[in-house]
Design a protein around this motif. Structure first.
Motif, PDB file in Angstrom:
ATOM      1  N   ALA A  51      -1.335  -2.433  -2.947  1.00  0.00           N
ATOM      2  CA  ALA A  51      -1.477  -2.799  -1.537  1.00  0.00           C
ATOM      3  C   ALA A  51      -2.940  -2.999  -1.177  1.00  0.00           C
ATOM      4  O   ALA A  51      -3.288  -3.883  -0.378  1.00  0.00           O
ATOM      5  CB  ALA A  51      -0.859  -1.704  -0.660  1.00  0.00           C
ATOM      6  N   ALA A  52      -3.828  -2.175  -1.787  1.00  0.00           N
ATOM      7  CA  ALA A  52      -5.259  -2.333  -1.502  1.00  0.00           C
ATOM      8  C   ALA A  52      -5.770  -3.658  -2.030  1.00  0.00           C
ATOM      9  O   ALA A  52      -6.596  -4.321  -1.381  1.00  0.00           O
ATOM     10  CB  ALA A  52      -6.036  -1.168  -2.120  1.00  0.00           C
ATOM     11  N   ARG A  53      -5.319  -4.070  -3.220  1.00  0.00           N
ATOM     12  CA  ARG A  53      -5.751  -5.366  -3.754  1.00  0.00           C
ATOM     13  C   ARG A  53      -5.322  -6.511  -2.850  1.00  0.00           C
ATOM     14  O   ARG A  53      -6.086  -7.445  -2.592  1.00  0.00           O
ATOM     15  CB  ARG A  53      -5.168  -5.570  -5.149  1.00  0.00           C
ATOM     16  CG  ARG A  53      -5.770  -4.671  -6.224  1.00  0.00           C
ATOM     17  CD  ARG A  53      -5.215  -5.015  -7.579  1.00  0.00           C
ATOM     18  NE  ARG A  53      -5.506  -6.402  -7.936  1.00  0.00           N
ATOM     19  CZ  ARG A  53      -5.018  -7.027  -9.001  1.00  0.00           C
ATOM     20  NH1 ARG A  53      -4.175  -6.369  -9.803  1.00  0.00           N
ATOM     21  NH2 ARG A  53      -5.334  -8.281  -9.251  1.00  0.00           N
ATOM     22  N   ARG A  54      -4.105  -6.433  -2.359  1.00  0.00           N
ATOM     23  CA  ARG A  54      -3.649  -7.492  -1.460  1.00  0.00           C
ATOM     24  C   ARG A  54      -4.400  -7.448  -0.132  1.00  0.00           C
ATOM     25  O   ARG A  54      -4.680  -8.485   0.465  1.00  0.00           O
ATOM     26  CB  ARG A  54      -2.144  -7.360  -1.224  1.00  0.00           C
ATOM     27  CG  ARG A  54      -1.311  -7.671  -2.470  1.00  0.00           C
ATOM     28  CD  ARG A  54       0.174  -7.756  -2.137  1.00  0.00           C
ATOM     29  NE  ARG A  54       0.697  -6.461  -1.712  1.00  0.00           N
ATOM     30  CZ  ARG A  54       1.196  -5.556  -2.552  1.00  0.00           C
ATOM     31  NH1 ARG A  54       1.212  -5.807  -3.866  1.00  0.00           N
ATOM     32  NH2 ARG A  54       1.653  -4.403  -2.101  1.00  0.00           N
ATOM     33  N   ALA A  55      -4.722  -6.193   0.305  1.00  0.00           N
ATOM     34  CA  ALA A  55      -5.437  -6.084   1.570  1.00  0.00           C
ATOM     35  C   ALA A  55      -6.847  -6.629   1.479  1.00  0.00           C
ATOM     36  O   ALA A  55      -7.398  -7.138   2.474  1.00  0.00           O
ATOM     37  CB  ALA A  55      -5.470  -4.625   2.022  1.00  0.00           C
ATOM     38  N   VAL A  56      -7.475  -6.539   0.296  1.00  0.00           N
ATOM     39  CA  VAL A  56      -8.831  -7.084   0.136  1.00  0.00           C
ATOM     40  C   VAL A  56      -8.838  -8.582   0.394  1.00  0.00           C
ATOM     41  O   VAL A  56      -9.779  -9.132   0.995  1.00  0.00           O
ATOM     42  CB  VAL A  56      -9.364  -6.759  -1.273  1.00  0.00           C
ATOM     43  CG1 VAL A  56     -10.642  -7.539  -1.575  1.00  0.00           C
ATOM     44  CG2 VAL A  56      -9.622  -5.275  -1.397  1.00  0.00           C
ATOM     45  N   ALA A  57      -7.777  -9.274  -0.058  1.00  0.00           N
ATOM     46  CA  ALA A  57      -7.727 -10.734   0.137  1.00  0.00           C
ATOM     47  C   ALA A  57      -7.283 -11.111   1.542  1.00  0.00           C
ATOM     48  O   ALA A  57      -7.736 -12.133   2.085  1.00  0.00           O
ATOM     49  CB  ALA A  57      -6.786 -11.354  -0.893  1.00  0.00           C
ATOM     50  N   ARG A  58      -6.418 -10.315   2.159  1.00  0.00           N
ATOM     51  CA  ARG A  58      -5.866 -10.698   3.464  1.00  0.00           C
ATOM     52  C   ARG A  58      -6.576 -10.014   4.632  1.00  0.00           C
ATOM     53  O   ARG A  58      -6.898 -10.662   5.629  1.00  0.00           O
ATOM     54  CB  ARG A  58      -4.370 -10.362   3.500  1.00  0.00           C
ATOM     55  CG  ARG A  58      -3.564 -11.092   2.437  1.00  0.00           C
ATOM     56  CD  ARG A  58      -2.098 -10.653   2.492  1.00  0.00           C
ATOM     57  NE  ARG A  58      -1.295 -11.300   1.454  1.00  0.00           N
ATOM     58  CZ  ARG A  58      -0.015 -11.064   1.253  1.00  0.00           C
ATOM     59  NH1 ARG A  58       0.624 -10.170   2.027  1.00  0.00           N
ATOM     60  NH2 ARG A  58       0.627 -11.700   0.292  1.00  0.00           N
ATOM     61  N   ASP A  59      -6.744  -8.675   4.541  1.00  0.00           N
ATOM     62  CA  ASP A  59      -7.311  -7.912   5.657  1.00  0.00           C
ATOM     63  C   ASP A  59      -8.212  -6.827   5.082  1.00  0.00           C
ATOM     64  O   ASP A  59      -7.776  -5.691   4.886  1.00  0.00           O
ATOM     65  CB  ASP A  59      -6.186  -7.295   6.489  1.00  0.00           C
ATOM     66  CG  ASP A  59      -6.694  -6.639   7.762  1.00  0.00           C
ATOM     67  OD1 ASP A  59      -7.921  -6.709   8.022  1.00  0.00           O
ATOM     68  OD2 ASP A  59      -5.871  -6.054   8.511  1.00  0.00           O
ATOM     69  N   PRO A  60      -9.458  -7.175   4.765  1.00  0.00           N
ATOM     70  CA  PRO A  60     -10.353  -6.189   4.131  1.00  0.00           C
ATOM     71  C   PRO A  60     -10.530  -4.913   4.948  1.00  0.00           C
ATOM     72  O   PRO A  60     -10.850  -3.860   4.382  1.00  0.00           O
ATOM     73  CB  PRO A  60     -11.680  -6.953   4.006  1.00  0.00           C
ATOM     74  CG  PRO A  60     -11.281  -8.404   4.018  1.00  0.00           C
ATOM     75  CD  PRO A  60     -10.103  -8.494   4.943  1.00  0.00           C
ATOM     76  N   SER A  61     -10.337  -4.948   6.251  1.00  0.00           N
ATOM     77  CA  SER A  61     -10.544  -3.745   7.057  1.00  0.00           C
ATOM     78  C   SER A  61      -9.521  -2.654   6.739  1.00  0.00           C
ATOM     79  O   SER A  61      -9.780  -1.468   6.941  1.00  0.00           O
ATOM     80  CB  SER A  61     -10.481  -4.100   8.547  1.00  0.00           C
ATOM     81  OG  SER A  61      -9.195  -4.641   8.872  1.00  0.00           O
ATOM     82  N   ARG A  62      -8.347  -3.057   6.228  1.00  0.00           N
ATOM     83  CA  ARG A  62      -7.319  -2.065   5.901  1.00  0.00           C
ATOM     84  C   ARG A  62      -7.453  -1.523   4.483  1.00  0.00           C
ATOM     85  O   ARG A  62      -6.828  -0.531   4.122  1.00  0.00           O
ATOM     86  CB  ARG A  62      -5.928  -2.671   6.056  1.00  0.00           C
ATOM     87  CG  ARG A  62      -5.555  -3.037   7.508  1.00  0.00           C
ATOM     88  CD  ARG A  62      -4.105  -3.475   7.600  1.00  0.00           C
ATOM     89  NE  ARG A  62      -3.196  -2.441   7.112  1.00  0.00           N
ATOM     90  CZ  ARG A  62      -2.269  -2.648   6.182  1.00  0.00           C
ATOM     91  NH1 ARG A  62      -2.162  -3.850   5.639  1.00  0.00           N
ATOM     92  NH2 ARG A  62      -1.485  -1.661   5.804  1.00  0.00           N
ATOM     93  N   ALA A  63      -8.235  -2.194   3.653  1.00  0.00           N
ATOM     94  CA  ALA A  63      -8.326  -1.809   2.239  1.00  0.00           C
ATOM     95  C   ALA A  63      -8.903  -0.408   2.084  1.00  0.00           C
ATOM     96  O   ALA A  63      -8.460   0.374   1.228  1.00  0.00           O
ATOM     97  CB  ALA A  63      -9.172  -2.818   1.462  1.00  0.00           C
ATOM     98  N   ASP A  64      -9.902  -0.054   2.905  1.00  0.00           N
ATOM     99  CA  ASP A  64     -10.532   1.254   2.767  1.00  0.00           C
ATOM    100  C   ASP A  64      -9.539   2.388   3.071  1.00  0.00           C
ATOM    101  O   ASP A  64      -9.502   3.397   2.355  1.00  0.00           O
ATOM    102  CB  ASP A  64     -11.736   1.338   3.705  1.00  0.00           C
ATOM    103  CG  ASP A  64     -12.513   2.633   3.509  1.00  0.00           C
ATOM    104  OD1 ASP A  64     -13.060   2.833   2.407  1.00  0.00           O
ATOM    105  OD2 ASP A  64     -12.534   3.468   4.449  1.00  0.00           O
ATOM    106  N   ALA A  65      -8.724   2.228   4.105  1.00  0.00           N
ATOM    107  CA  ALA A  65      -7.732   3.263   4.446  1.00  0.00           C
ATOM    108  C   ALA A  65      -6.685   3.403   3.345  1.00  0.00           C
ATOM    109  O   ALA A  65      -6.265   4.528   2.989  1.00  0.00           O
ATOM    110  CB  ALA A  65      -7.068   2.928   5.779  1.00  0.00           C
TER     111      ALA A  65
END
Length: 438
Positions: free
Chosen positions: A273-287
């Motif tokens: 989910a973090a990998r996908r969040a980096v491409a779509r919504d980087p702000s959520r990747a850290d959480a």
């Protein structure tokens, strides 16, 4: 709640009652006198137990003679099976007594119940000879060994009471050699009593051995019985060891499957989910990465917990006493560790002892409603002996799902023994005996 009391005693030079006497000149060590006194007290304890079995032997001998006389007139045959079972029961009682004070005397298989077969059975003939010896010489030795200390104590305290009895009764015991009329005579009786005490202390162990000798000679199992029973016992303990091993593997597999594996799956999902969040919504990747790190830390903690249950690192790094002290500190019920383990046992034996205490403390916390528990650990004659005692409500049942079956299996897998005493109302005592060298 009171703080946990932990007491650990170690002494590499401790000498027990069975230690060899020290040769050469030098002062007597305090524990030598203590060991000698313990030997004398044990001898009196053996004589008291022998008195009980000798009284049973007298009753059984009278019954046996009565049955034999009844058989001569043709009316005693119906009594033969009962008489033979009674003879075997009394002999087994003596075997159990002898086993408590020395090498185990094996109990044979149930004997014949018919007169002709019993007359031809060597075991029955040996038991009959022992019955006669124990009902006569054994009873005499027991009575002598137990009355002499009373007579010696009576004479040793003679100056305190001789003026309170009639003059014709003021004489030493057990042999009234003279009648005492003045204080010098009273103190002479006192000196005689002290001499009797020294004599009794010297001969009591020999009397106990002599009383037990016919039983060890005549009640021992036939040649080959010991080996056959030992083979059967080893077969059973091997099966128990395999069962305990399989149970432990299932427990480890279940712990890894239900705990650590699920945590690792969660970490994998969160990393995806973090990998996908980096491409779509980087702000959520850290959480999401923070959640993955937390799940990984929990998986690592659970994995460490499983590893500790396999073989506690403290056993390898320090000692069994330290490992048990850690268990006591974590116990919800106040626990005191009284450990006197001068040396180290085999790693597998110490791990089994650790498991026994850990499971016992868990049972105490869950079921006993105890306010205090004491764990005593001793080594003697190459054996590691554990005793866990609590002041709870008692009534522990080995087949009630309390983990006692697992304790017994692991104990018997090491050729050890387990004895559980838990009357309703308490207290509960769990005693485990393990060989140190396996």
């Amino acid at each position: 709640m009171d703080t946990h009391g932990v007491t650990a005693r170690t002494d590499a030079t401790r000498a027990g009652p069975g230690a060899a006497p020290r040769s050469g000149p030098g002062p007597t060590r305090p524990w030598d006198a203590f060991a000698r006194g313990r030997t004398v007290l044990d001898a009196f304890d053996q004589l008291a137990g022998g008195l009980a079995t000798s009284i049973l032997a007298v009753v059984m001998l009278v019954w046996l003679v009565a049955t034999a006389l009844a058989c001569l007139v043709g009316v005693g045959l119906p009594l033969v099976p009962v008489t033979l079972r009674g003879l075997r029961a009394v002999a087994n009682r003596e075997r159990a007594r002898l086993s408590r004070w020395g090498p185990e005397v094996l109990v044979p298989e149930p004997g014949p119940t018919r007169l002709r077969a019993a007359a031809a059975d060597p075991a029955v003939r040996r038991e009959t000879r022992w019955l006669v010896c124990h009902a006569t010489a054994g009873l005499l030795l027991a009575l002598t060994g137990l009355t002499l200390p009373l007579s010696a104590a009576t004479d040793a305290t003679f100056p305190l009471w001789w003026r309170l009895v009639p003059p014709e009764q003021a004489a030493p015991s057990p042999l009234p050699l003279w009648t005492v009329h003045d204080w010098p005579g009273a103190f002479a009786v006192c000196l005689l009593g002290l001499g009797w005490i020294a004599v009794v202390a010297g001969v009591a162990p020999g009397m106990a051995w002599l009383q037990a000798w016919p039983g060890r000679r005549l009640l021992a199992a036939a040649p080959g019985t010991d080996l056959a029973l030992r083979v059967a016992q080893l077969t059973a303990t091997r099966a128990a060891a395999l069962d305990a091993h399989a149970t432990e593997l299932r427990r480890i597999e279940r712990s890894l499957h239900d705990g650590t594996q699920n945590r690792m799956v969660a970490v994998t999902v969160l990393l995806g989910a973090a990998r996908r969040a980096v491409a779509r919504d980087p702000s959520r990747a850290d959480a999401i990465l923070e959640q993955a790190q937390s799940a990984a830390e929990q998986a690592l903690a659970e994995l460490r917990g499983v590893v500790r249950t396999i073989l506690p690192p403290v056993l390898a790094d320090r000692s069994l006493t330290d490992a048990l002290t850690g268990l006591a500190a974590d116990s919800p019920v106040p626990c005191r560790i009284d450990a006197d383990v001068p040396g180290r046992c085999a790693v597998s034996v110490e791990a089994t002892a650790y498991f026994v205490v850990a499971e016992a403390l868990t049972n105490v916390a869950r079921h006993s409603r105890a306010r205090h528990v004491t764990v005593t650990v001793r080594t003697h004659d190459g054996r590691l002996r554990l005793r866990v005692t609590d002041d709870g409500r008692g009534g522990a049942d080995e087949h009630g799902g309390s983990g006692l079956v697992g304790i017994r299996r692991r104990t018997e897998a090491h050729d050890g023994t387990l004895v559980l005493t838990s009357p309703p109302g308490g207290p509960t005592t769990l005693e485990v005996d393990l060989p140190c060298g396996l």
